[in-house]
Design a protein around this motif. Structure first.
Motif, PDB file in Angstrom:
ATOM      1  N   GLU A 455     -37.625-160.894  -1.068  1.00  0.00           N
ATOM      2  CA  GLU A 455     -37.833-161.087  -2.501  1.00  0.00           C
ATOM      3  C   GLU A 455     -36.701-161.900  -3.111  1.00  0.00           C
ATOM      4  O   GLU A 455     -36.932-162.833  -3.890  1.00  0.00           O
ATOM      5  CB  GLU A 455     -37.947-159.729  -3.199  1.00  0.00           C
ATOM      6  N   CYS A 456     -35.468-161.538  -2.769  1.00  0.00           N
ATOM      7  CA  CYS A 456     -34.318-162.269  -3.297  1.00  0.00           C
ATOM      8  C   CYS A 456     -34.287-163.709  -2.790  1.00  0.00           C
ATOM      9  O   CYS A 456     -34.016-164.645  -3.558  1.00  0.00           O
ATOM     10  CB  CYS A 456     -33.015-161.559  -2.907  1.00  0.00           C
ATOM     11  N   VAL A 457     -34.577-163.901  -1.506  1.00  0.00           N
ATOM     12  CA  VAL A 457     -34.546-165.245  -0.924  1.00  0.00           C
ATOM     13  C   VAL A 457     -35.596-166.147  -1.573  1.00  0.00           C
ATOM     14  O   VAL A 457     -35.315-167.301  -1.924  1.00  0.00           O
ATOM     15  CB  VAL A 457     -34.753-165.169   0.605  1.00  0.00           C
ATOM     16  N   VAL A 458     -36.799-165.641  -1.752  1.00  0.00           N
ATOM     17  CA  VAL A 458     -37.875-166.462  -2.306  1.00  0.00           C
ATOM     18  C   VAL A 458     -37.584-166.841  -3.756  1.00  0.00           C
ATOM     19  O   VAL A 458     -37.734-168.011  -4.150  1.00  0.00           O
ATOM     20  CB  VAL A 458     -39.220-165.711  -2.198  1.00  0.00           C
ATOM     21  N   VAL A 459     -37.171-165.867  -4.560  1.00  0.00           N
ATOM     22  CA  VAL A 459     -36.908-166.165  -5.974  1.00  0.00           C
ATOM     23  C   VAL A 459     -35.684-167.075  -6.126  1.00  0.00           C
ATOM     24  O   VAL A 459     -35.703-168.025  -6.914  1.00  0.00           O
ATOM     25  CB  VAL A 459     -36.705-164.855  -6.768  1.00  0.00           C
ATOM     26  N   ALA A 460     -34.627-166.806  -5.355  1.00  0.00           N
ATOM     27  CA  ALA A 460     -33.374-167.549  -5.543  1.00  0.00           C
ATOM     28  C   ALA A 460     -33.384-168.920  -4.877  1.00  0.00           C
ATOM     29  O   ALA A 460     -32.806-169.872  -5.412  1.00  0.00           O
ATOM     30  CB  ALA A 460     -32.202-166.726  -5.005  1.00  0.00           C
ATOM     31  N   TRP A 461     -34.043-169.048  -3.720  1.00  0.00           N
ATOM     32  CA  TRP A 461     -33.915-170.283  -2.938  1.00  0.00           C
ATOM     33  C   TRP A 461     -35.202-171.088  -2.849  1.00  0.00           C
ATOM     34  O   TRP A 461     -35.143-172.305  -2.622  1.00  0.00           O
ATOM     35  CB  TRP A 461     -33.426-169.956  -1.524  1.00  0.00           C
ATOM     36  N   VAL A 462     -36.355-170.473  -2.988  1.00  0.00           N
ATOM     37  CA  VAL A 462     -37.614-171.220  -2.940  1.00  0.00           C
ATOM     38  C   VAL A 462     -38.029-171.632  -4.348  1.00  0.00           C
ATOM     39  O   VAL A 462     -38.214-172.820  -4.631  1.00  0.00           O
ATOM     40  CB  VAL A 462     -38.718-170.386  -2.262  1.00  0.00           C
ATOM     41  N   TYR A 463     -38.180-170.660  -5.232  1.00  0.00           N
ATOM     42  CA  TYR A 463     -38.498-170.995  -6.618  1.00  0.00           C
ATOM     43  C   TYR A 463     -37.270-171.532  -7.341  1.00  0.00           C
ATOM     44  O   TYR A 463     -37.347-172.497  -8.096  1.00  0.00           O
ATOM     45  CB  TYR A 463     -39.043-169.766  -7.332  1.00  0.00           C
ATOM     46  N   GLY A 464     -36.120-170.912  -7.101  1.00  0.00           N
ATOM     47  CA  GLY A 464     -34.876-171.360  -7.720  1.00  0.00           C
ATOM     48  C   GLY A 464     -34.304-170.325  -8.663  1.00  0.00           C
ATOM     49  O   GLY A 464     -34.977-169.932  -9.632  1.00  0.00           O
ATOM     50  N   ALA A 465     -33.085-169.889  -8.380  1.00  0.00           N
ATOM     51  CA  ALA A 465     -32.449-168.872  -9.226  1.00  0.00           C
ATOM     52  C   ALA A 465     -32.246-169.390 -10.641  1.00  0.00           C
ATOM     53  O   ALA A 465     -32.462-168.665 -11.618  1.00  0.00           O
ATOM     54  CB  ALA A 465     -31.119-168.440  -8.619  1.00  0.00           C
ATOM     55  N   ASP A 466     -31.845-170.666 -10.776  1.00  0.00           N
ATOM     56  CA  ASP A 466     -31.625-171.232 -12.112  1.00  0.00           C
ATOM     57  C   ASP A 466     -32.933-171.307 -12.892  1.00  0.00           C
ATOM     58  O   ASP A 466     -32.966-171.026 -14.101  1.00  0.00           O
ATOM     59  CB  ASP A 466     -31.002-172.619 -11.998  1.00  0.00           C
ATOM     60  N   CYS A 467     -34.021-171.689 -12.199  1.00  0.00           N
ATOM     61  CA  CYS A 467     -35.322-171.760 -12.870  1.00  0.00           C
ATOM     62  C   CYS A 467     -35.757-170.389 -13.362  1.00  0.00           C
ATOM     63  O   CYS A 467     -36.260-170.251 -14.487  1.00  0.00           O
ATOM     64  CB  CYS A 467     -36.368-172.333 -11.917  1.00  0.00           C
ATOM     65  N   PHE A 468     -35.565-169.368 -12.526  1.00  0.00           N
ATOM     66  CA  PHE A 468     -35.987-168.037 -12.918  1.00  0.00           C
ATOM     67  C   PHE A 468     -35.108-167.489 -14.043  1.00  0.00           C
ATOM     68  O   PHE A 468     -35.602-166.774 -14.926  1.00  0.00           O
ATOM     69  CB  PHE A 468     -35.958-167.090 -11.717  1.00  0.00           C
ATOM     70  N   MET A 469     -33.842-167.827 -14.029  1.00  0.00           N
ATOM     71  CA  MET A 469     -32.961-167.429 -15.138  1.00  0.00           C
ATOM     72  C   MET A 469     -33.434-168.076 -16.441  1.00  0.00           C
ATOM     73  O   MET A 469     -33.409-167.445 -17.505  1.00  0.00           O
ATOM     74  CB  MET A 469     -31.529-167.826 -14.833  1.00  0.00           C
ATOM     75  N   ASP A 470     -33.881-169.331 -16.366  1.00  0.00           N
ATOM     76  CA  ASP A 470     -34.405-169.995 -17.556  1.00  0.00           C
ATOM     77  C   ASP A 470     -35.706-169.342 -18.025  1.00  0.00           C
ATOM     78  O   ASP A 470     -35.942-169.191 -19.225  1.00  0.00           O
ATOM     79  CB  ASP A 470     -34.645-171.477 -17.271  1.00  0.00           C
ATOM     80  N   ASP A 471     -36.546-168.959 -17.065  1.00  0.00           N
ATOM     81  CA  ASP A 471     -37.791-168.272 -17.431  1.00  0.00           C
ATOM     82  C   ASP A 471     -37.498-166.950 -18.138  1.00  0.00           C
ATOM     83  O   ASP A 471     -38.179-166.583 -19.103  1.00  0.00           O
ATOM     84  CB  ASP A 471     -38.622-168.013 -16.176  1.00  0.00           C
ATOM     85  N   TYR A 478     -32.249-164.898 -24.270  1.00  0.00           N
ATOM     86  CA  TYR A 478     -30.906-165.264 -23.807  1.00  0.00           C
ATOM     87  C   TYR A 478     -30.860-165.114 -22.287  1.00  0.00           C
ATOM     88  O   TYR A 478     -31.723-164.470 -21.696  1.00  0.00           O
ATOM     89  CB  TYR A 478     -29.839-164.386 -24.459  1.00  0.00           C
ATOM     90  N   GLN A 479     -29.869-165.732 -21.687  1.00  0.00           N
ATOM     91  CA  GLN A 479     -29.741-165.673 -20.240  1.00  0.00           C
ATOM     92  C   GLN A 479     -28.961-164.434 -19.819  1.00  0.00           C
ATOM     93  O   GLN A 479     -27.962-164.085 -20.431  1.00  0.00           O
ATOM     94  CB  GLN A 479     -29.023-166.924 -19.710  1.00  0.00           C
ATOM     95  N   PRO A 480     -29.393-163.773 -18.743  1.00  0.00           N
ATOM     96  CA  PRO A 480     -28.611-162.663 -18.200  1.00  0.00           C
ATOM     97  C   PRO A 480     -27.260-163.155 -17.706  1.00  0.00           C
ATOM     98  O   PRO A 480     -27.043-164.365 -17.538  1.00  0.00           O
ATOM     99  CB  PRO A 480     -29.467-162.157 -17.028  1.00  0.00           C
ATOM    100  N   VAL A 484     -25.918-161.777 -12.042  1.00  0.00           N
ATOM    101  CA  VAL A 484     -27.267-161.459 -11.584  1.00  0.00           C
ATOM    102  C   VAL A 484     -27.785-162.557 -10.665  1.00  0.00           C
ATOM    103  O   VAL A 484     -28.353-162.292  -9.598  1.00  0.00           O
ATOM    104  CB  VAL A 484     -28.217-161.274 -12.790  1.00  0.00           C
ATOM    105  N   LYS A 485     -27.557-163.819 -11.056  1.00  0.00           N
ATOM    106  CA  LYS A 485     -28.003-164.950 -10.233  1.00  0.00           C
ATOM    107  C   LYS A 485     -27.280-164.976  -8.896  1.00  0.00           C
ATOM    108  O   LYS A 485     -27.898-165.225  -7.848  1.00  0.00           O
ATOM    109  CB  LYS A 485     -27.761-166.255 -10.993  1.00  0.00           C
ATOM    110  N   TRP A 486     -25.985-164.707  -8.912  1.00  0.00           N
ATOM    111  CA  TRP A 486     -25.221-164.707  -7.667  1.00  0.00           C
ATOM    112  C   TRP A 486     -25.645-163.559  -6.750  1.00  0.00           C
ATOM    113  O   TRP A 486     -25.634-163.696  -5.523  1.00  0.00           O
ATOM    114  CB  TRP A 486     -23.720-164.618  -7.967  1.00  0.00           C
ATOM    115  N   CYS A 487     -26.031-162.451  -7.351  1.00  0.00           N
ATOM    116  CA  CYS A 487     -26.540-161.334  -6.538  1.00  0.00           C
ATOM    117  C   CYS A 487     -27.839-161.725  -5.851  1.00  0.00           C
ATOM    118  O   CYS A 487     -28.023-161.483  -4.652  1.00  0.00           O
ATOM    119  CB  CYS A 487     -26.744-160.089  -7.410  1.00  0.00           C
ATOM    120  N   TRP A 488     -28.764-162.321  -6.603  1.00  0.00           N
ATOM    121  CA  TRP A 488     -30.034-162.738  -6.014  1.00  0.00           C
ATOM    122  C   TRP A 488     -29.830-163.743  -4.881  1.00  0.00           C
ATOM    123  O   TRP A 488     -30.502-163.679  -3.857  1.00  0.00           O
ATOM    124  CB  TRP A 488     -30.932-163.375  -7.072  1.00  0.00           C
TER     125      TRP A 488
END
Length: 597
Positions: A455-471, A478-480, A484-488
């Motif tokens: 789950e962490c790999v797909v969200v952070a590296w396939v979809y993109g951690a920065d993209c998900f943070m923006d979502d 506001y951004q978390p 949180v991004k570094w953990c993912w």
């Protein structure tokens, strides 16, 4: 921005946001908080165990908990369809549905046993407090005190001393005989299934009927039930604590629970136990949190909710330790043995140690009734929210063209009936061995850690951690925090894989009571249960890549392009972005503008 998938029916949502909070509390706060955390705490250095536990909560439990809830809220889909955010890895959703299905199947047996004990708690004396019943053997004895065999030696009579010890060595307590001979009617092994218990079957049927009517109408009905099922156990725990601390020896039990042993911090097993307990108690990797989050309003502050729920979950575990060990301290004092002799984990604590303690209390039937009613309620909300998560995933898979003609009530009934049929194997004389196979393999630490890693790999590296943070910023305003991004991206996947590899390297075959070893074919069945969920992820990836057309790069780009829903069009359209931004202060507005651009 990818393909657009426009659902026809409007998705249901929580009537009030507190419905979501209560449902998450009811699901994640369960029996593991009562019977597993206190045991692990005393076993792994007492209060020192809180150091690795809290550390892993912040870098492992909370980030993944938040990820699953936020993913469901953002995609407005359950455990399977939510992974349209990266369709190539939709096997993650299938895997979580397999795990939660197995959990729903075997977890309910704890409620069946709890209901059986509850129905037998209205007699005085309690049936497990005496010998001479039809299920008792000639070896049954009510002598509990550990110094019972030393009575003869006080007068210097060595022969009497040896005689008393030999007699007591072959005796069995009525609590153990009630549990094994009356409740389980346990056979000699997995290869001796025996007959089905009609009493247990009726209890099983009753529990499934209750679960059905709690979830058949969706979150509109289950969201109301959890107000009672989530809050009532806290009231009972508080009552049990007030009563427990007044018992003789209670203080010794609490001290034993919290006494720090700093040398334990250097042991790898302590950190492993902390990690696996967090993933168990936070209900990570089951897809149910994603399903619950999918019913949130799009702009709900799920970031704040995740932290509140994490505090409630861990706080409940810590609080339950005082309740459990105050009673265990009293029991050790009454029996004249060390607390380590009465402290157990798992079903042994709930169905052996605590019933034994109740028999030593005044007004024993009252405290037994209160405890087992709390146990029933504590497990019931976890059960029906788990079923809700599974049903949500199934309903989201039904094509929109036929979704309107499929009645949810029928789907829920079919799922409950299938689980009931499987559960019949666990109400036989060999049912305990089947139950332990499911518990040890189907939703074990290995499967949950494997799921959380991907789950962490797909969200952070396939979809993109920065993209998900923006979502997330589009949803909550506001951004978390960057942690949180570094953990993912780094910390949590490394943590999950490290604990996973430790489990594999230190694998021990399943056994019952450390005496019965399962046959090779039983262990093979267990591994099939574990691999049935774990292999969903790589098999789905390979299948999609092989069946898609184009070069490998084109296939990757096509299969990792998100499939958006209708609600995403509202903010993906440039002209509507400003209208949908929630009101915020100057700093938040600037941050939102930058992240959206």
């Amino acid at each position: 921005m990818g393909e657009v998938k426009i659902p026809i029916p409007e998705r249901e949502s929580w009537t009030r946001q507190m419905d979501f909070i209560m449902s998450c509390v009811g699901f994640a706060v369960g029996l593991g908080n009562v019977w597993r955390f206190p045991y692990l705490c005393y076993k792994n250095g007492g209060g020192v165990f809180l150091i690795p536990y809290l550390l892993i909560v912040f870098v492992g439990g909370m980030p993944v908990f938040f990820l699953e809830v936020a993913l469901g809220q953002f995609m407005k889909q359950g455990g399977i369809s939510a992974w349209n955010i990266a369709p190539l890895f939709k096997g993650l959703g299938v895997s979580s549905m397999v795990i939660v299905f197995f959990c729903n199947t075997y977890y309910i047996m704890i409620l069946v046993w709890g209901l059986y004990y509850l129905l037998h708690s209205f007699t005085d004396p309690l049936p497990w407090a005496t010998c001479g019943n039809t299920w008792n053997t000639a070896n049954c004895t009510r002598v509990f005190r550990g110094d019972g065999c030393y009575n003869g030696s006080a007068n210097g009579n060595v022969s009497a001393f040896n005689s008393n010890c030999e007699e007591l060595a072959g005796q069995r307590s009525p609590i153990m005989e009630f549990w094994e001979n009356k409740v389980l009617r346990i056979s000699g092994g997995l290869d001796e299934p025996g007959n089905i218990s009609w009493e247990m079957t009726l209890c099983l049927l009753a529990i499934w009927i209750i679960v059905y009517f709690c979830v058949w109408k969706g979150v509109k009905s289950s969201g109301k039930v959890v107000y009672f099922t989530a809050l009532f156990p806290y009231l009972v725990l508080a009552v049990l604590l007030v009563h427990g601390v007044t018992l003789p020896g209670a203080l010794d039990g609490i001290v034993y629970y919290l006494k720090p042993d700093w040398s334990k911090l250097g042991e790898a097993q302590v950190w492993i136990d902390a990690g696996t307990q967090i993933f168990f108690s936070y209900a990570i990797g089951l897809g149910a949190l994603t399903a619950l989050g999918s019913y949130n309003h799009f702009h709900n502050n799920c970031y704040q909710d995740a932290y509140v729920l994490a505090v409630i979950n861990s706080g409940t575990s810590f609080f339950a330790g005082f309740v459990v060990f105050s009673v265990l301290g009293f029991m050790a004092s009454e029996q004249g043995v060390d607390i380590s002799r009465v402290a157990e984990s798992g079903p042994g604590l709930v169905f052996i140690a605590y019933p034994k303690a109740v028999t030593l209390m005044p007004l024993a039937p009252f405290w037994a009734t209160l405890f087992f009613f709390m146990l029933l309620i504590l497990g019931l909300d976890s059960q029906f929210v788990g079923v809700e998560g599974f049903i949500t995933g199934i309903m989201d898979m039904i094509p929109n063209s036929v979704a309107g003609s499929v009645r949810r009530e029928v789907v829920v009934a079919i799922c409950c009936f299938i689980c009931f049929i499987i559960d019949l194997s666990m109400v036989t004389e060999g049912g305990m061995f089947v139950f332990q196979l499911f518990d040890y393999y189907s939703a074990s630490g290995m499967t949950l850690l494997w799921q959380a890693f991907w789950e962490c790999v797909v969200v952070a590296w396939v979809y993109g951690a920065d993209c998900f943070m923006d979502d997330i910023a589009r949803m909550i305003g506001y951004q978390p925090m960057p942690l949180v991004k570094w953990c993912w991206a780094f910390i949590t996947p490394c943590l999950c894989m490290g604990i996973f590899l430790f489990h594999v390297v230190n694998y021990r075959p399943v056994s019952y009571n450390s005496s019965y070893l399962y046959p090779w074919w039983g262990e093979a069945v267990g591994w099939c249960l574990a691999l049935s969920s774990m292999l969903c992820i790589p098999v789905t990836v390979l299948f999609k890549l092989l069946t898609c057309k184009g070069s490998l790069l084109e296939r990757w780009q096509h299969l990792t392009t998100p499939v958006w829903g209708r609600h995403h069009l509202e903010y993906l359209a440039h002209e509507s972005e400003a209208k949908l931004l929630p009101p915020a202060g100057p700093e938040k507005s600037t941050l939102l503008f930058e992240t959206i651009i």
